[in-house]
Enzyme design. Sequence first.
Site, mmCIF file in Angstrom:
data_model
loop_
_atom_site.group_PDB
_atom_site.id
_atom_site.type_symbol
_atom_site.label_atom_id
_atom_site.label_comp_id
_atom_site.label_asym_id
_atom_site.label_seq_id
_atom_site.Cartn_x
_atom_site.Cartn_y
_atom_site.Cartn_z
ATOM 1 N N ARG A 169 0.839 -1.199 0.000
ATOM 2 C CA ARG A 169 0.000 0.000 0.000
ATOM 3 C C ARG A 169 0.876 1.253 0.000
ATOM 4 O O ARG A 169 2.049 1.207 0.370
ATOM 5 C CB ARG A 169 -0.909 0.004 1.223
ATOM 6 N N LYS A 193 -1.424 -2.742 8.062
ATOM 7 C CA LYS A 193 -2.570 -2.344 8.885
ATOM 8 C C LYS A 193 -2.528 -3.060 10.229
ATOM 9 O O LYS A 193 -2.128 -4.222 10.325
ATOM 10 C CB LYS A 193 -3.879 -2.683 8.162
ATOM 11 N N HIS A 263 -3.080 2.438 -5.781
ATOM 12 C CA HIS A 263 -3.749 1.226 -5.292
ATOM 13 C C HIS A 263 -4.063 0.303 -6.453
ATOM 14 O O HIS A 263 -4.133 -0.918 -6.295
ATOM 15 C CB HIS A 263 -5.028 1.588 -4.530
ATOM 16 N N ARG A 266 -1.374 -2.137 -7.004
ATOM 17 C CA ARG A 266 -1.520 -3.263 -6.072
ATOM 18 C C ARG A 266 -2.488 -4.296 -6.662
ATOM 19 O O ARG A 266 -2.219 -5.507 -6.626
ATOM 20 C CB ARG A 266 -2.032 -2.720 -4.738
ATOM 21 N N HIS A 289 -3.700 -9.337 3.471
ATOM 22 C CA HIS A 289 -5.137 -9.434 3.723
ATOM 23 C C HIS A 289 -5.395 -10.340 4.919
ATOM 24 O O HIS A 289 -4.850 -11.448 4.993
ATOM 25 C CB HIS A 289 -5.869 -10.001 2.512
ATOM 26 N N TYR A 298 -9.694 -11.087 -6.823
ATOM 27 C CA TYR A 298 -8.760 -11.075 -7.947
ATOM 28 C C TYR A 298 -8.922 -12.302 -8.842
ATOM 29 O O TYR A 298 -8.566 -12.265 -10.017
ATOM 30 C CB TYR A 298 -7.323 -10.971 -7.442
#
Length: 317
Positions: A169, A193, A263, A266, A289, A298
């Site tokens: 990110r 995150k 993004h 990504r 994730h 995806y």
Amino acid sequence: MTKPILTLVGTPSADQHPWGAVVARYGDYLSLQRGYSEHTVRAYLGDVTDLLGFLAGRGRTDLAEVGLPDLRRWLAAQQADGAASATLARRAGAARGFFAWAKDNRIVPTDVAGGLKSPKVGRALPQTITQADARELMDAAAAAAAESEGPKGARDVAILEVLYGSGIRVGELCGLDVGDIDAGSGTARVLGKGNKERVVPLGAPALTAVDAWLAQRGQWARPASGHAMFLGVRGGRIDPAVVRRVVHAALRAIPQAPDIGPHGLRHAMATHLLEGGADLRSVQEMLGHASLATTQIYTHISDERLRAAYNQAHPRA
């Protein structure tokens, strides 16, 4: 205009609280305890502020008296104004998070938002670029860097290569320190995150681009630069807004490519990995994730491209 006052549940010293103080406390919780990015915190607080303003406008200045019907009316008013389903779902989630936190912190006696339903949202496939577009993007950036003077071109190529090569990110890229990239193992250590650390692979083009940038980094480095990998022109750690400008500018040089932003690189990295045969669990780990379901989107992109190729090429499609 004077801000309304919130009546809190708890000790007499916490009898009344201004809107701003409650929102600021919630922001601190999201940032410090949940580890959300500045952008995410800003979005949540914007939704919460809108909710509190709606309630105050209807005479609800005591959160302890707010009920589920009030929250439903808030969402209904936005729907009547034409808000998209995705916006309504996000705002419902923001309300649930805020009231759950408020209950835990004795600001309200009960969590009235627990039963607030989000409208169902059809998950849109993220826009991306083809593998050919990605190669053209990197080649064009490298050519532009070769013609430029100073470190900017080398930095911008490294930014593009690392974003696409690793799928990290923007905030993760801005947080990289020089020691986080290990050329020997071809990896980068990333803080994602929730302050979760992970190691992602980097290909030879990205490592070469980083080396070229580091050779010129000293021209911008200042004592305040610290160990930051990517710098702005004044020597400070690069700002996410600058990274976005770099990516958008580079994409404009590729006429057929959509302006997907950082993004989108990504998304492209994940899509191209799956098209190349990578397994979903590995892509999930690289992207950071928490849930495999997030990564599965995806596979739909790859399936759609496979179907399009089949329809175009097979004689009995």
